[in-house]
Design a protein around this motif. Structure first.
Motif, PDB file in Angstrom:
ATOM      1  N   ALA A  55      36.075  20.296  29.438  1.00  0.00           N
ATOM      2  CA  ALA A  55      37.057  21.361  29.804  1.00  0.00           C
ATOM      3  C   ALA A  55      36.492  21.944  31.256  1.00  0.00           C
ATOM      4  N   LEU A  56      37.596  22.190  32.147  1.00  0.00           N
ATOM      5  CA  LEU A  56      37.659  22.479  33.458  1.00  0.00           C
ATOM      6  C   LEU A  56      37.739  24.209  33.471  1.00  0.00           C
ATOM      7  N   SER A  57      36.825  24.954  34.141  1.00  0.00           N
ATOM      8  CA  SER A  57      37.001  26.094  34.124  1.00  0.00           C
ATOM      9  C   SER A  57      36.812  26.729  35.790  1.00  0.00           C
ATOM     10  N   LEU A  58      37.659  27.422  36.118  1.00  0.00           N
ATOM     11  CA  LEU A  58      37.732  27.852  37.697  1.00  0.00           C
ATOM     12  C   LEU A  58      37.824  29.168  37.886  1.00  0.00           C
ATOM     13  N   GLU A  59      36.900  29.640  38.949  1.00  0.00           N
ATOM     14  CA  GLU A  59      36.944  30.914  39.572  1.00  0.00           C
ATOM     15  C   GLU A  59      38.445  31.276  40.036  1.00  0.00           C
ATOM     16  N   MET A  60      38.992  30.297  40.687  1.00  0.00           N
ATOM     17  CA  MET A  60      40.101  30.366  41.666  1.00  0.00           C
ATOM     18  C   MET A  60      41.288  30.914  40.808  1.00  0.00           C
ATOM     19  N   PHE A  61      41.484  30.908  39.534  1.00  0.00           N
ATOM     20  CA  PHE A  61      42.456  31.453  38.803  1.00  0.00           C
ATOM     21  C   PHE A  61      41.979  32.629  37.960  1.00  0.00           C
ATOM     22  N   ALA A  62      42.843  33.645  37.559  1.00  0.00           N
ATOM     23  CA  ALA A  62      42.445  34.797  36.911  1.00  0.00           C
ATOM     24  C   ALA A  62      43.222  34.450  35.611  1.00  0.00           C
ATOM     25  N   ARG A  63      42.543  35.217  34.506  1.00  0.00           N
ATOM     26  CA  ARG A  63      43.006  35.152  33.270  1.00  0.00           C
ATOM     27  C   ARG A  63      44.467  35.459  33.016  1.00  0.00           C
ATOM     28  N   ASP A  64      44.648  36.146  33.790  1.00  0.00           N
ATOM     29  CA  ASP A  64      46.461  36.762  33.645  1.00  0.00           C
ATOM     30  C   ASP A  64      47.427  35.709  33.777  1.00  0.00           C
ATOM     31  N   VAL A  65      46.912  34.377  34.411  1.00  0.00           N
ATOM     32  CA  VAL A  65      47.995  33.545  34.790  1.00  0.00           C
ATOM     33  C   VAL A  65      47.383  32.262  33.917  1.00  0.00           C
ATOM     34  N   GLN A  66      46.675  32.494  32.794  1.00  0.00           N
ATOM     35  CA  GLN A  66      46.362  31.292  31.713  1.00  0.00           C
ATOM     36  C   GLN A  66      47.540  30.587  31.179  1.00  0.00           C
ATOM     37  N   TYR A  67      48.534  31.430  30.894  1.00  0.00           N
ATOM     38  CA  TYR A  67      49.631  30.737  30.239  1.00  0.00           C
ATOM     39  C   TYR A  67      50.420  30.095  31.105  1.00  0.00           C
ATOM     40  N   ILE A  68      50.422  30.385  32.454  1.00  0.00           N
ATOM     41  CA  ILE A  68      51.120  29.493  33.584  1.00  0.00           C
ATOM     42  C   ILE A  68      50.239  28.160  33.572  1.00  0.00           C
ATOM     43  N   VAL A  69      49.035  28.373  33.664  1.00  0.00           N
ATOM     44  CA  VAL A  69      48.122  27.084  33.920  1.00  0.00           C
ATOM     45  C   VAL A  69      48.387  26.055  32.783  1.00  0.00           C
ATOM     46  N   ASP A  70      48.466  26.844  31.484  1.00  0.00           N
ATOM     47  CA  ASP A  70      49.097  25.970  30.164  1.00  0.00           C
ATOM     48  C   ASP A  70      50.251  25.264  30.254  1.00  0.00           C
ATOM     49  N   GLU A  71      51.291  26.112  30.957  1.00  0.00           N
ATOM     50  CA  GLU A  71      52.739  25.636  30.881  1.00  0.00           C
ATOM     51  C   GLU A  71      52.765  24.507  31.958  1.00  0.00           C
TER      52      GLU A  71
ATOM     53  N   ARG B 125      42.011  40.198  40.511  1.00  0.00           N
ATOM     54  CA  ARG B 125      41.527  40.889  41.697  1.00  0.00           C
ATOM     55  C   ARG B 125      41.622  42.331  41.747  1.00  0.00           C
ATOM     56  N   ARG B 126      42.836  42.557  41.300  1.00  0.00           N
ATOM     57  CA  ARG B 126      43.121  44.442  41.259  1.00  0.00           C
ATOM     58  C   ARG B 126      42.278  45.166  40.565  1.00  0.00           C
ATOM     59  N   TYR B 127      41.590  44.514  39.175  1.00  0.00           N
ATOM     60  CA  TYR B 127      40.694  45.223  38.415  1.00  0.00           C
ATOM     61  C   TYR B 127      39.296  45.467  39.223  1.00  0.00           C
ATOM     62  N   ALA B 128      38.717  44.139  39.667  1.00  0.00           N
ATOM     63  CA  ALA B 128      37.634  44.213  40.297  1.00  0.00           C
ATOM     64  C   ALA B 128      37.706  45.264  41.692  1.00  0.00           C
ATOM     65  N   ASN B 129      38.997  45.486  42.443  1.00  0.00           N
ATOM     66  CA  ASN B 129      39.062  46.586  43.364  1.00  0.00           C
ATOM     67  C   ASN B 129      38.919  47.797  42.798  1.00  0.00           C
ATOM     68  N   MET B 130      39.477  47.944  41.766  1.00  0.00           N
ATOM     69  CA  MET B 130      39.477  49.170  41.041  1.00  0.00           C
ATOM     70  C   MET B 130      38.131  49.980  40.828  1.00  0.00           C
ATOM     71  N   VAL B 131      37.142  48.700  40.252  1.00  0.00           N
ATOM     72  CA  VAL B 131      35.849  49.059  40.081  1.00  0.00           C
ATOM     73  C   VAL B 131      35.170  49.379  41.322  1.00  0.00           C
ATOM     74  N   SER B 132      35.444  48.702  42.612  1.00  0.00           N
ATOM     75  CA  SER B 132      34.799  48.620  43.664  1.00  0.00           C
ATOM     76  C   SER B 132      35.065  50.200  44.385  1.00  0.00           C
ATOM     77  N   ARG B 133      36.221  50.624  43.949  1.00  0.00           N
ATOM     78  CA  ARG B 133      36.611  51.953  44.468  1.00  0.00           C
ATOM     79  C   ARG B 133      36.190  53.199  43.800  1.00  0.00           C
TER      80      ARG B 133
ATOM     81  N   GLN C 290      53.897  28.692  42.732  1.00  0.00           N
ATOM     82  CA  GLN C 290      54.396  29.892  43.080  1.00  0.00           C
ATOM     83  C   GLN C 290      54.247  30.901  42.222  1.00  0.00           C
ATOM     84  N   SER C 291      53.793  30.732  40.925  1.00  0.00           N
ATOM     85  CA  SER C 291      53.422  31.723  39.917  1.00  0.00           C
ATOM     86  C   SER C 291      52.025  32.128  39.866  1.00  0.00           C
ATOM     87  N   SER C 292      51.335  31.100  40.268  1.00  0.00           N
ATOM     88  CA  SER C 292      49.903  31.354  39.706  1.00  0.00           C
ATOM     89  C   SER C 292      48.756  31.794  40.785  1.00  0.00           C
ATOM     90  N   SER C 293      49.429  32.162  41.656  1.00  0.00           N
ATOM     91  CA  SER C 293      48.669  32.693  42.738  1.00  0.00           C
ATOM     92  C   SER C 293      47.422  31.861  43.337  1.00  0.00           C
TER      93      SER C 293
END
Length: 362
Positions: A95-111, A157-165, A124-127
């Motif tokens: 399996a290939l695992s990538l830092e470059m995609f966040a978990r909230d787009v996993q279903y888009i990757v699978d699609e 990234r939005r949640y990492a930003n929450m922690v940083s702030r 367009q949809s997976s940022s």
């Protein structure tokens, strides 16, 4: 006539979209320009190694980490070769695992992998990152062609930003849905070794920022002096005013980036955000291996997350003790034929030194 015109327009747009996808697909990967003279491979102690040595080591491990420099063509060259070797070693368990995609787009990757959506809609949809087309798309396409799973491993990234702030406690206010995209809470703090590495990197970054500010100040003052010399009628008050204006502009340019950097680095919250990324990527890997017994994961990520075995590998050991890992660290240097024992020893099981003269990918 209007109906005919509308139909023709839709048809034209459809054909144009196909042409756009075809053109994008034909774009060369940055790794295609890398030759054997552009890099050298070493074992962790500095003794010379080869790509064949890396390939021979892959069958014996469960997870291989490649620590890349994001805009480095040698990094992406090595990743492509490792992914091919990983598939050769483990077949469809790979399996290939990538830092470059966040978990909230996993279903888009699978699609996309299963052919439900087009490449253009996937992007367009997976940022994807800005260098996706040339640096990461070849990896995803290889996985797609060989029916391999692709893990969108990172925390949004939005949640990492929450922690940083607001610190790690800020995550407590998230919904259950949002928490599904993160490592289980509370996640482990950075180890002392990782924190020491972090402090060293941050100190160097702040020093570089200060040096850049001083350079901008010197340039600004030089421009002001040059203006005074060109205008003999300018008196001292006017010259001082010109110098002040230039100095203020330089300071503003330098400090414009400071609010997004200095306050975060001043405390522990930015390190906690870094640890959230590490923990979430490790959890994504462990979760996939639990869900698919026998799975073998190649994880590609920024080098700091895995160098010296700290960061993501540390969290993986907590989530899945006994997992056999291999770390490949890619560095950019002026002379790849010279292994710096102090700087490079132990960064990974293999250390790849790439030529820093190569044009960056962005």
């Amino acid at each position: 006539m209007n109906r005919f015109f509308s139909g023709a327009l839709l048809g034209f747009c459809f054909v144009l979209s196909l042409l756009t996808v075809t053109t994008a697909s034909a774009q060369l990967s940055t790794a295609d320009y890398v030759t054997e003279s552009d890099y050298r491979i070493y074992h962790r102690d500095g003794t010379p190694a080869t790509l064949d040595d890396i390939r021979e080591a892959l069958p014996a491990v469960d997870v291989v980490f490649v620590g890349e420099l994001h805009n480095d063509p040698v990094s992406h060259f090595i990743e492509q070769r490792v992914l091919q070797g990983w598939f050769d070693a483990h077949g469809h368990a790979a399996a290939l695992s990538l830092e470059m995609f966040a978990r909230d787009v996993q279903y888009i990757v699978d699609e996309y992998l299963t052919g439900l959506i087009s490449d253009s809609h996937f992007q367009q949809s997976s940022s994807p990152w800005s260098n996706y087309e040339t640096d990461y798309r070849p990896l995803v396409e290889f996985a797609k062609a060989n029916a391999l799973a692709v893990i969108a491993a990172n925390a949004p990234r939005r949640y990492a930003n929450m922690v940083s702030r607001g610190g790690r406690s800020s995550l407590e206010s998230l919904s259950d849905q949002a928490r599904r995209y993160l490592a289980p809470q509370p996640y482990a703090a950075a180890s002392q070794e990782y924190e020491a590495q972090w402090n060293q990197v941050m100190a160097a970054a702040m020093e570089a920022m200060r040096a850049a500010q001083e350079d901008q100040q010197e340039v600004a003052e030089g421009e002001a002096d040059h203006a005074a010399m060109d205008h003999g009628e300018m008196d001292h008050a006017e010259m001082d005013h010109a110098g002040m204006d230039h100095g203020d502009a330089a300071d503003q340019a330098a400090t414009h980036e400071a609010p997004t950097t200095q306050p975060q680095h001043g405390g522990g919250s930015m390190l906690d955000a870094q640890a959230l990324w590490d923990a979430t990527m490790a959890w994504s890997i462990a979760e996939h291996m639990t869900r698919r017994p026998g799975a073998k994961v190649a994880h590609f990520v920024g080098g700091f997350h895995v160098e010296s075995g700290t960061g993501t590998p540390e969290h993986l050991r907590q989530y899945r003790p006994g997992t056999r890992t291999l770390i490949i660290s890619v560095q950019s240097v002026e002379d790849p034929s010279t292994f710096d024992l102090e700087a490079h020893t132990g960064l990974g099981d293999f250390v790849v030194l790439g030529d820093s003269d190569l044009a960056p990918t962005y």
